[in-house]
Design a protein around this motif. Sequence first.
Motif, short mmCIF file in Angstrom:
data_model
loop_
_atom_site.label_atom_id
_atom_site.label_comp_id
_atom_site.label_asym_id
_atom_site.label_seq_id
_atom_site.Cartn_x
_atom_site.Cartn_y
_atom_site.Cartn_z
N PHE A 64 45.44 40.42 70.50
CA PHE A 64 44.72 39.88 71.64
C PHE A 64 45.21 38.48 72.01
O PHE A 64 45.84 37.78 71.22
N PHE A 65 44.87 38.13 73.25
CA PHE A 65 45.25 36.85 73.85
C PHE A 65 44.03 36.31 74.59
O PHE A 65 43.45 37.00 75.43
N SER A 66 43.60 35.12 74.24
CA SER A 66 42.51 34.43 74.95
C SER A 66 41.33 35.37 75.22
O SER A 66 40.85 35.47 76.35
N SER A 67 40.86 36.02 74.19
CA SER A 67 39.76 36.98 74.34
C SER A 67 38.60 36.61 73.42
O SER A 67 38.79 35.99 72.38
N GLU A 68 37.42 37.04 73.82
CA GLU A 68 36.24 36.90 72.99
C GLU A 68 36.12 38.17 72.15
O GLU A 68 35.79 39.24 72.70
N MET A 69 36.39 38.07 70.86
CA MET A 69 36.50 39.26 70.02
C MET A 69 35.50 39.22 68.87
O MET A 69 35.38 38.20 68.17
N LEU A 70 34.80 40.33 68.65
CA LEU A 70 34.06 40.56 67.42
C LEU A 70 34.75 41.71 66.70
O LEU A 70 34.80 42.83 67.22
N ILE A 71 35.27 41.43 65.51
CA ILE A 71 35.98 42.44 64.71
C ILE A 71 35.27 42.48 63.36
O ILE A 71 35.44 41.59 62.53
N GLU A 72 34.46 43.49 63.16
CA GLU A 72 33.56 43.49 62.01
C GLU A 72 33.44 44.89 61.40
O GLU A 72 33.32 45.88 62.11
N ASN A 73 33.50 44.93 60.07
CA ASN A 73 33.32 46.19 59.31
C ASN A 73 34.29 47.27 59.75
O ASN A 73 33.91 48.40 60.09
N ASN A 74 35.58 46.92 59.73
CA ASN A 74 36.64 47.88 60.03
C ASN A 74 37.54 48.05 58.81
O ASN A 74 37.54 47.22 57.90
N LEU A 75 38.33 49.11 58.83
CA LEU A 75 39.38 49.34 57.83
C LEU A 75 40.71 49.37 58.55
O LEU A 75 40.94 50.22 59.42
#
Length: 293
Positions: free
Chosen positions: A169-180
């Motif tokens: 990603f580039f200049s993004s609002e990201m929630l990355i949670e509980n992934n494999l």
Amino acid sequence: MVGRCNILCRGIMIVLAVCLCSCACAVPRTPVAGTLHGEVSWQGRVYLDGDVVLGEGSRLLIAPGSEIVFLPASEGRDLLTAHPNFPGSELIIKGELVAEGSPAAPITFRYLDPRAPAGSWGGINLSQSPRASFRFCRFTQADSAVHSQESKVFVEESLFENNLVGIRFFSSEMLIENNLLRRNGTAIRFHFGSPVICRNEIVDNRRAFFFTSYPRDFHIRSNTIRGSSEYAVVLGEEVPDDVPMPENYWGTTDLAAIEASFFDGRRTGYLGAVQVVPVLAAADERAGISWNP
């Protein structure tokens, strides 16, 4: 004897009819291509041919259990191949995307041939999307499975494996949670942005993290990061400042061994250094996905 022959013939005809019906059902429907507008719903197995664009102001809802299959692009349907796009069929989202499966019925994004290598299709390219949500999804064989530019994206409870890049990603609002994220070239790569990246299992990738430029205001905690074959963290040439990544589990508490897995200012003077203290002594039991892929 004649009666037996008639019964046998009727039986053969029934079997042939069943086989023909099964074959017909297995034939792909007309693939999706071009630009989509308005409210769009996908369910079941959906085939994409080339660059499929969801227009601004539109909404795409993908039902649990669906398979989104990317085909080799037909002639004239893969027009966007240069960065930020990729060669091969891809899904370009300028509107809103909701791809939320369930533990019993995850959504799969894959290439036509399940034996094909990473990079066989482009990715899900989010371009100024106001909102995109992925839950209980499986991504495999992409160049960059989820690629976000100036978008708001939630990625939770999802599996990324056998991609060149899992999340980019580039200049993004990201929630990355509980992934494999496992067995990818790079698990997470970003340029600017202020992501929250928590409670993920990031294991057995070539590189776990690649920071390409000036990371700011990010929160990376409670992740399990181990088994990287090249580096656990790589800092690009536009990262001159230190990068704080405390409170993660690196597969060991040996600080020297952890720091040896970084490509940062410890190897070349013009980069910042990854700062990991305090380190978690054991993996956070909440990290990773809650379902069995």
